[in-house]
Scaffold this active site. Structure first.
Site, short mmCIF file in Angstrom:
data_model
loop_
_atom_site.label_atom_id
_atom_site.label_comp_id
_atom_site.label_asym_id
_atom_site.label_seq_id
_atom_site.Cartn_x
_atom_site.Cartn_y
_atom_site.Cartn_z
N CYS A 355 0.77 -1.37 0.05
CA CYS A 355 0.06 0.04 -0.10
C CYS A 355 1.14 1.19 -0.15
O CYS A 355 0.45 2.31 -0.42
CB CYS A 355 -0.99 -0.15 1.33
SG CYS A 355 -2.11 -1.43 1.33
N ILE A 356 1.90 1.12 0.53
CA ILE A 356 2.60 2.41 0.62
C ILE A 356 3.86 2.50 -0.29
O ILE A 356 4.68 3.39 -0.39
CB ILE A 356 3.34 2.44 2.11
CG1 ILE A 356 4.58 1.46 2.14
CG2 ILE A 356 2.53 2.60 3.17
CD1 ILE A 356 5.49 1.36 3.64
#
Length: 364
Positions: A355-356
């Site tokens: 996600c990052i």
């Protein structure tokens, strides 16, 4: 000079490559929101440093940082991690960054989706989100690549592709009324085909239990190669995740991909279940954003890993299933080094390593 294109990637002969293909670099955003990251985001920043430094051993990494946090990030990160000042609302690069597409000549372009903080005015996780919505275009400007601006709400974590015509997503997310309520499922699928350059969309009903993104597919599965995925799994039939994973497994094993292949599914046992502690919940500032409550179950998953050049950057949690996750992934990626990062702090914020991060494919 970067310019906005008025067609679609598919019309121009571009498609979204697989994440397992070679990268030029990885993009990330520095965390600092005290209403999402506990204790002023300091614990999360240390984990972001560990993720960035791990990836930087295998490919270039660029960290986007606000003006206020620039010196702090620069001092904490390894010197081979590039740091660029850019305004932002939070640190989910997968969801706000450009989706990079390529053509047969190796040229790349960006897709700039509309971002509304995972539900917009009907339940978005924070407001405002305009800085995040501008990040994809700014990254394309920095890279001097042309881009497509859509009128379609989508986060990068809600799609996975095999780079060979097949895209995976969940109905729980993309059919949510807080994304594109005026579009039918067929119209949404057509948008995916046009802007990701795919031939077939495989719809899975649900994502990971209690995922506040409305079931992003990148927390449920990851694509190893065309025709092969790893799937979050549990054998505990009393766990609410069991039915979700079983539904996905049944669809995947009874569906052919875009090239007519049967899909191989490797089960990746979930951690935990893991729950927020009272101390962790009390460390987050209370305001109008998504709250974090003690004993709230977190959407923990080992499938939320990043595929770097010759390495897998895998979130672990100090859990009894950590070693099994490493063993499972080493078996499906025999030529990759498995780099583990203790990632509970990212999970507390609502996501994990995939996600990052956002990969930028290699150009010829």
């Amino acid at each position: 000079m970067s310019k906005k294109m008025n067609s679609t990637p598919k019309k121009d002969g571009f498609w979204m490559p697989g994440e397992w293909e070679k990268h030029d670099q990885c993009w990330m955003i520095w965390p600092e929101r005290s209403d999402n990251w506990r204790l002023g985001a300091k614990p999360a920043q240390r984990v972001f440093v560990n993720v960035a430094n791990a990836i930087a051993k295998y490919e270039k990494v660029t960290m986007l940082v606000s003006h206020q946090q620039f010196e702090n990030a620069r001092n904490l990160l390894d010197q081979n991690v590039r740091v660029i000042e850019m305004s932002n609302d939070d640190s989910w690069m997968r969801d706000v960054g450009p989706t990079i597409v390529k053509n047969k000549d190796g040229e790349i372009r960006g897709v700039d989706w509309v971002f509304n903080a995972w539900e917009g005015f009907k339940g978005g996780l924070y407001f405002p989100w305009d800085k995040d919505d501008a990040i994809a275009r700014k990254v394309c400007e920095i890279c001097n690549i042309d881009y497509y601006r859509t009128d379609f709400v989508l986060e990068g974590g809600s799609i996975h592709t095999d780079g060979d015509g097949t895209l995976y997503t969940t109905e729980e997310c993309l059919l949510n009324e807080n994304r594109n309520p005026d579009l039918t499922k067929e119209q949404i699928e057509e948008n995916l085909k046009e802007y990701c350059g795919v031939e077939k969309v495989i719809w899975l009903p649900l994502g990971v239990y209690n995922d506040e993104t409305n079931g992003h597919v990148d927390n449920l599965l990851n694509v190893v190669s065309p025709g092969h995925v790893v799937l979050t799994w549990t054998d505990d039939t009393t766990d609410p995740q069991y039915e979700r994973s079983k539904l996905a497994y049944d669809i995947l094993t009874n569906t052919l991909d875009a090239k007519g292949r049967k899909i191989k599914v490797t089960k990746l046992h979930q951690p935990g279940p893991l729950f927020i502690t009272k101390e962790e919940a009390e460390g987050i500032d209370v305001c109008d954003t998504m709250s974090r409550e003690p004993e709230q179950r977190m959407p923990a998953s080992y499938a939320n890993y990043y595929i770097a050049n010759n390495a897998i950057i895998l979130p672990i949690f100090g859990d009894k299933y950590d070693d099994l996750a490493v063993k499972t992934l080493q078996s499906v990626y025999p030529n990759h080094k498995i780099e583990t990062v203790m990632a509970r702090e990212i999970l507390l914020g609502g996501g994990n390593i995939h996600c990052i991060t956002q990969q930028q494919p290699t150009t010829k």
